[in-house]
Design an enzyme around this catalytic site. Structure first.
Site, PDB file in Angstrom:
ATOM      1  N   CYS A 122      -7.200  40.717 -19.092  1.00  0.00           N
ATOM      2  CA  CYS A 122      -7.822  41.593 -18.106  1.00  0.00           C
ATOM      3  C   CYS A 122      -8.158  42.934 -18.752  1.00  0.00           C
ATOM      4  O   CYS A 122      -7.503  43.380 -19.669  1.00  0.00           O
ATOM      5  CB  CYS A 122      -6.973  41.871 -16.887  1.00  0.00           C
ATOM      6  SG  CYS A 122      -6.321  40.432 -16.078  1.00  0.00           S
ATOM      7  N   ARG A 181     -11.707  40.403 -22.772  1.00  0.00           N
ATOM      8  CA  ARG A 181     -10.295  40.350 -22.359  1.00  0.00           C
ATOM      9  C   ARG A 181     -10.079  39.444 -21.156  1.00  0.00           C
ATOM     10  O   ARG A 181      -8.944  39.107 -20.821  1.00  0.00           O
ATOM     11  CB  ARG A 181      -9.809  41.759 -22.009  1.00  0.00           C
ATOM     12  CG  ARG A 181      -9.886  42.734 -23.149  1.00  0.00           C
ATOM     13  CD  ARG A 181      -9.478  44.100 -22.682  1.00  0.00           C
ATOM     14  NE  ARG A 181      -8.062  44.161 -22.394  1.00  0.00           N
ATOM     15  CZ  ARG A 181      -7.128  44.523 -23.246  1.00  0.00           C
ATOM     16  NH1 ARG A 181      -7.462  44.879 -24.464  1.00  0.00           N
ATOM     17  NH2 ARG A 181      -5.869  44.551 -22.903  1.00  0.00           N
ATOM     18  N   TRP A 222      -8.625  37.963 -15.913  1.00  0.00           N
ATOM     19  CA  TRP A 222      -8.269  36.638 -16.431  1.00  0.00           C
ATOM     20  C   TRP A 222      -7.086  36.212 -15.584  1.00  0.00           C
ATOM     21  O   TRP A 222      -6.004  36.788 -15.664  1.00  0.00           O
ATOM     22  CB  TRP A 222      -7.884  36.743 -17.897  1.00  0.00           C
ATOM     23  CG  TRP A 222      -7.613  35.430 -18.552  1.00  0.00           C
ATOM     24  CD1 TRP A 222      -8.520  34.608 -19.149  1.00  0.00           C
ATOM     25  CD2 TRP A 222      -6.343  34.791 -18.686  1.00  0.00           C
ATOM     26  NE1 TRP A 222      -7.892  33.501 -19.640  1.00  0.00           N
ATOM     27  CE2 TRP A 222      -6.556  33.582 -19.367  1.00  0.00           C
ATOM     28  CE3 TRP A 222      -5.052  35.108 -18.295  1.00  0.00           C
ATOM     29  CZ2 TRP A 222      -5.538  32.698 -19.670  1.00  0.00           C
ATOM     30  CZ3 TRP A 222      -4.031  34.233 -18.584  1.00  0.00           C
ATOM     31  CH2 TRP A 222      -4.276  33.035 -19.269  1.00  0.00           C
ATOM     32  N   ASN A 242      -3.373  45.201 -14.761  1.00  0.00           N
ATOM     33  CA  ASN A 242      -3.184  44.154 -15.778  1.00  0.00           C
ATOM     34  C   ASN A 242      -1.692  43.914 -15.899  1.00  0.00           C
ATOM     35  O   ASN A 242      -0.925  44.882 -15.849  1.00  0.00           O
ATOM     36  CB  ASN A 242      -3.632  44.629 -17.161  1.00  0.00           C
ATOM     37  CG  ASN A 242      -5.104  44.816 -17.257  1.00  0.00           C
ATOM     38  OD1 ASN A 242      -5.832  44.408 -16.375  1.00  0.00           O
ATOM     39  ND2 ASN A 242      -5.532  45.451 -18.329  1.00  0.00           N
ATOM     40  N   GLY A 243      -1.301  42.686 -16.132  1.00  0.00           N
ATOM     41  CA  GLY A 243       0.123  42.414 -16.309  1.00  0.00           C
ATOM     42  C   GLY A 243       0.624  41.518 -15.195  1.00  0.00           C
ATOM     43  O   GLY A 243      -0.161  40.906 -14.467  1.00  0.00           O
ATOM     44  N   GLU A 290      -6.099  26.113 -38.998  1.00  0.00           N
ATOM     45  CA  GLU A 290      -7.010  27.133 -38.469  1.00  0.00           C
ATOM     46  C   GLU A 290      -8.389  26.531 -38.163  1.00  0.00           C
ATOM     47  O   GLU A 290      -9.006  26.848 -37.149  1.00  0.00           O
ATOM     48  CB  GLU A 290      -7.096  28.295 -39.477  1.00  0.00           C
ATOM     49  CG  GLU A 290      -8.070  29.407 -39.136  1.00  0.00           C
ATOM     50  CD  GLU A 290      -7.808  30.120 -37.816  1.00  0.00           C
ATOM     51  OE1 GLU A 290      -6.775  29.877 -37.178  1.00  0.00           O
ATOM     52  OE2 GLU A 290      -8.677  30.903 -37.392  1.00  0.00           O
ATOM     53  N   LYS A 311     -10.122  26.531 -34.480  1.00  0.00           N
ATOM     54  CA  LYS A 311     -11.456  27.095 -34.202  1.00  0.00           C
ATOM     55  C   LYS A 311     -12.291  26.087 -33.433  1.00  0.00           C
ATOM     56  O   LYS A 311     -12.947  26.425 -32.456  1.00  0.00           O
ATOM     57  CB  LYS A 311     -12.199  27.458 -35.505  1.00  0.00           C
ATOM     58  CG  LYS A 311     -11.747  28.675 -36.255  1.00  0.00           C
ATOM     59  CD  LYS A 311     -11.993  29.991 -35.573  1.00  0.00           C
ATOM     60  CE  LYS A 311     -10.903  30.392 -34.652  1.00  0.00           C
ATOM     61  NZ  LYS A 311      -9.740  31.064 -35.110  1.00  0.00           N
ATOM     62  N   GLU A 364     -10.971  25.514 -29.724  1.00  0.00           N
ATOM     63  CA  GLU A 364     -11.070  26.605 -28.746  1.00  0.00           C
ATOM     64  C   GLU A 364     -12.506  26.911 -28.342  1.00  0.00           C
ATOM     65  O   GLU A 364     -12.739  27.332 -27.207  1.00  0.00           O
ATOM     66  CB  GLU A 364     -10.322  27.861 -29.210  1.00  0.00           C
ATOM     67  CG  GLU A 364     -10.884  28.556 -30.412  1.00  0.00           C
ATOM     68  CD  GLU A 364     -10.018  29.718 -30.871  1.00  0.00           C
ATOM     69  OE1 GLU A 364      -9.371  30.361 -30.040  1.00  0.00           O
ATOM     70  OE2 GLU A 364     -10.012  29.993 -32.084  1.00  0.00           O
ATOM     71  N   HIS A 377       2.132   9.359 -41.898  1.00  0.00           N
ATOM     72  CA  HIS A 377       3.304   9.292 -41.019  1.00  0.00           C
ATOM     73  C   HIS A 377       2.908   9.288 -39.549  1.00  0.00           C
ATOM     74  O   HIS A 377       3.697   9.695 -38.707  1.00  0.00           O
ATOM     75  CB  HIS A 377       4.253  10.450 -41.336  1.00  0.00           C
ATOM     76  CG  HIS A 377       4.722  10.427 -42.755  1.00  0.00           C
ATOM     77  ND1 HIS A 377       5.716   9.577 -43.186  1.00  0.00           N
ATOM     78  CD2 HIS A 377       4.279  11.089 -43.850  1.00  0.00           C
ATOM     79  CE1 HIS A 377       5.893   9.741 -44.497  1.00  0.00           C
ATOM     80  NE2 HIS A 377       5.024  10.657 -44.917  1.00  0.00           N
ATOM     81  N   LYS A 411      -9.156  37.362 -25.297  1.00  0.00           N
ATOM     82  CA  LYS A 411      -8.966  37.862 -26.653  1.00  0.00           C
ATOM     83  C   LYS A 411      -7.567  38.422 -26.867  1.00  0.00           C
ATOM     84  O   LYS A 411      -6.989  38.288 -27.929  1.00  0.00           O
ATOM     85  CB  LYS A 411     -10.015  38.950 -26.905  1.00  0.00           C
ATOM     86  CG  LYS A 411     -10.016  39.529 -28.295  1.00  0.00           C
ATOM     87  CD  LYS A 411     -10.707  38.605 -29.246  1.00  0.00           C
ATOM     88  CE  LYS A 411     -10.618  39.064 -30.675  1.00  0.00           C
ATOM     89  NZ  LYS A 411     -10.686  37.926 -31.603  1.00  0.00           N
TER      90      LYS A 411
HETATM   91  C1  F6R Z   1      -7.682  32.105 -32.072  1.00  0.00           C
HETATM   92  C2  F6R Z   1      -7.195  33.360 -31.569  1.00  0.00           C
HETATM   93  C3  F6R Z   1      -5.806  33.415 -31.048  1.00  0.00           C
HETATM   94  C4  F6R Z   1      -5.126  34.693 -31.554  1.00  0.00           C
HETATM   95  C5  F6R Z   1      -3.747  34.860 -30.901  1.00  0.00           C
HETATM   96  C6  F6R Z   1      -3.013  36.056 -31.440  1.00  0.00           C
HETATM   97  O1  F6R Z   1      -9.002  32.207 -32.503  1.00  0.00           O
HETATM   98  O2  F6R Z   1      -7.890  34.324 -31.561  1.00  0.00           O
HETATM   99  O3  F6R Z   1      -5.080  32.298 -31.408  1.00  0.00           O
HETATM  100  O4  F6R Z   1      -5.004  34.624 -32.938  1.00  0.00           O
HETATM  101  O5  F6R Z   1      -3.912  34.990 -29.527  1.00  0.00           O
HETATM  102  O6  F6R Z   1      -3.731  37.222 -31.218  1.00  0.00           O
HETATM  103  P1  F6R Z   1      -3.424  38.544 -32.020  1.00  0.00           P
HETATM  104  O7  F6R Z   1      -3.734  38.298 -33.437  1.00  0.00           O
HETATM  105  O8  F6R Z   1      -4.299  39.573 -31.390  1.00  0.00           O
HETATM  106  O9  F6R Z   1      -1.959  38.827 -31.825  1.00  0.00           O
END
Ligand code: F6R
Length: 610
Positions: A2, A27, A74, A100-101, A483, A487, A490, A506, A605
């Protein structure tokens, strides 16, 4: 999650509020709203959907006034619809709040307030705050005191802004566990969940700390704690410019951020890499380097992509520094009883610097007397401020929800720390110089990989309709497999899993058939022969292989269905190159599937709730 914005000043508040919400949309983006004080009363526009929907609504129902607050949501409690969208009001429309929260004791507070005649309109926990403050005002408290007393009853977390129809001259902001930044203008002031909305308006900011309440007027900002102690806050200067938060001609922030990596990696190493001495200089660690050097063990904690970078940190630090390293998901670490103490150093990695689990892990580590270092991108973020020392990424704002440039900068910072510690403990000058020179060359190699994006775009077309993907890598490229898979899932919503290549036998091998493409990172390192055997195993089961290989490796072209080449580098730096095609592959597959890559469904984010 949020985003909150607020404005008070001499100008109409709507342009700043809408523009600010747009910049915070990463956000949260399931519902959105505004409350504006027109000099005599508060008017609210709110709707399900994104900022564009609010913009439309505001065109149809214009709001005017020089005091206003806004929110992009969110959802945590209650589905995303216009009733659950913020701002929320109490019984009388006297107050409007954005939050927020999570209010953990909202059930109890709701029962108490219902018994006093309050009627709740939404399913959110946040609405309780408007009723709580209103009740306190009904009982004779002024606005500031009503908020302060109310917050003392709340259990949970908040970033909060409040306006009141009796007070066209102020708003209140408060913070506990959810960031809130104040921007200082000339005869006008702003608030936001992070500094992005201020860019182009002001560079002077104040970061609220947990348990603080700010009273913001157009010509003053006063801050006190929820225990009623006055706090003198400092003003920080932010150096982000407008260009950094614009798409600059790219169709998506994610693509812009992928393409920026040669430059962001240069920024991460600038002034920090000492080629002649074969070491690194990290100002943020200078005063605390001893505790890292003489640690019995290091724990690196993080979430998501940052956790993948942490795994690479483990490999490098153990190989070249010789200190035992463990990598922990922050969400697990915070709830178990980890063995810590002053002989263990914790490194927390976070792009946003606001991830709730990582922040909680840091607090737990400090409670147990471990030194905590931070690796963050967002300057002045909570994690940057709550750690004992740290290193910034200098990657610039990352706006695309899927992390790309932050990952490569995190890995680069871990490389710099490894070089610095390694040179003190065990690495020779010659080895240090070799590593430093090779690291220096990485941005140029990344440019080479990026030039090849047309081929990756083409491959993406061929694979855009599959339902599952497997990613395999060994050694330093096992975290890259994780990773790459993250990507893809998501942003394209294709199921994908990353595995250490040898683990395939395995279990995952059972899944392989002609419908299961396998991305194999097969660079020329000391496990190359083994990974070629893994490719043979996949091919024997009719799996299609996309290999990421080193330039000049012609042998692999006979085995894999597709080969994407990356330049040679030292093995420990190879993830900085092998991840680039995987970011691009995920990006192109997602856009071919018409997915919103910058704002994928269900994601935000900055994960500021557990
Ligand atoms: C994936 C992604 C998330 C963040 C995770 C941690 O693309 O962006 O998995 O890496 O939410 O976020 P930070 O690095 O901001 O603590």
């Amino acid at each position: 999650m949020c985003g909150i914005v607020g404005y008070i000043g001499k100008n109409a508040s709507i342009p700043f509020l809408l523009n600010g919400l747009k910049r915070l949309e990463y956000r949260g983006y399931d519902s959105v709203g505004l409350a504006v004080h027109d000099g005599s009363k508060i008017q609210i526009n709110k709707t399900a959907g994104r900022i564009a929907a609010l913009q439309d609504l505001t065109n149809r129902h214009p709001l005017s006034g020089c005091l206003g607050i806004g929110h992009t949501r969110w959802a945590t409690h209650g589905e995303p619809n216009s009733i659950n969208a913020h701002p929320h009001t109490g019984n009388k429309n006297m107050l409007a709040i954005v939050h927020n929260g999570i209010i953990e004791n909202f059930d109890l507070l709701k029962k108490e307030l219902s018994a006093k005649g309050h009627t709740f309109k939404s399913d959110t926990d946040s609405e309780i705050l408007a009723h709580l403050f209103e009740e306190n005002m009904n009982n004779g408290f002024d606005l500031v005191e009503a908020v302060r007393q109310g917050l003392n009853l709340v259990k949970g977390t908040y970033g909060l802004a409040v306006i009141c129809d009796h007070h066209p001259d102020m708003f209140i902001a408060a913070r506990l566990g959810s960031p809130m930044v104040i921007g200082h203008g000339n005869g006008e002031n702003y608030i936001a969940s992070d500094a992005a909305p201020f860019i182009g308006y002001t560079k002077d900011v104040t970061y609220l700390d947990d348990g603080e309440i700010a009273v913001v007027k157009n010509d003053s900002v006063t801050v006190k704690t929820i225990d009623d102690q006055v706090v003198n806050k400092s003003i920080h200067i932010i150096d982000t410019d407008l260009k950094q938060i614009e798409k600059e001609g790219y169709s998506h922030y994610m693509l812009k951020e992928i393409m920026e990596q040669p430059q962001t990696l240069r920024n991460t190493t600038r002034g920090r890499l000492l080629l002649e001495e074969g070491t690194a200089k990290l100002g943020g660690l200078e005063n605390d380097i001893e505790s890292l050097l003489y640690s019995r063990r290091i724990i690196i904690t993080a979430c998501g992509t940052s956790w993948h970078a942490a795994l690479l940190g483990e490999y490098m630090l153990e190989e070249l520094v010789g200190i035992p390293v463990e990598v922990e998901y922050a969400s697990e670490f915070r709830y178990r009883n980890p063995i810590l103490g002053d002989d263990t150093t914790v490194i927390a990695i976070s792009q946003s610097g606001e991830t709730a689990d990582t922040l909680a892990a840091i607090r737990e580590a400090r409670r147990k007397r471990s030194k905590v270092f931070g690796i963050c991108n967002v300057v002045g973020s909570s994690i940057a401020r709550e750690t004992d020392a740290g290193v910034y990424l200098h990657a610039g704002p990352e706006i695309g929800v899927a992390s790309t440039k932050a990952f490569t900068s995190q890995v680069t910072v871990l490389t710099l720390i490894t070089l610095l510690l390694g040179r003190i403990r065990s690495i020779s000058t010659a080895q240090g110089r070799d590593l430093a020179q090779n690291l220096q060359a990485i941005p140029q190699h990344v440019e080479t990989v990026l030039k090849n994006r047309k081929q990756i775009e083409q491959i993406a077309k061929e694979f855009q309709n599959v339902k599952n993907f497997l990613y395999l890598g060994r050694g330093y490229n096992f975290p890259v497999a994780l990773e790459g898979a993250l990507k893809l899932k998501e942003i394209s919503y294709i199921h994908a899993e990353g595995y250490p290549a040898a683990e395939m036998k395995h279990g995952p091998i059972a899944l392989i058939d002609e419908n299961m493409p396998v991305v194999v990172i097969a660079i020329k390192d000391n496990t190359y022969d083994k990974i070629i055997s893994n490719i043979e195993e996949v091919k024997a089961r009719k799996g299609r292989v996309i290999a990421i290989a080193n330039e000049g490796d012609t042998e692999i072209a006979n085995k894999a269905d597709k080969v994407i080449y990356v330049p040679h580098s030292r093995e420990m730096f190879s993830p900085l190159l092998t991840i680039i095609p995987l970011q691009l592959l995920a990006y192109y597959i997602a856009i071919n599937r018409n997915c919103d890559v910058d704002q994928p469904r269900n994601l935000a984010k900055s994960v500021t709730v557990e």
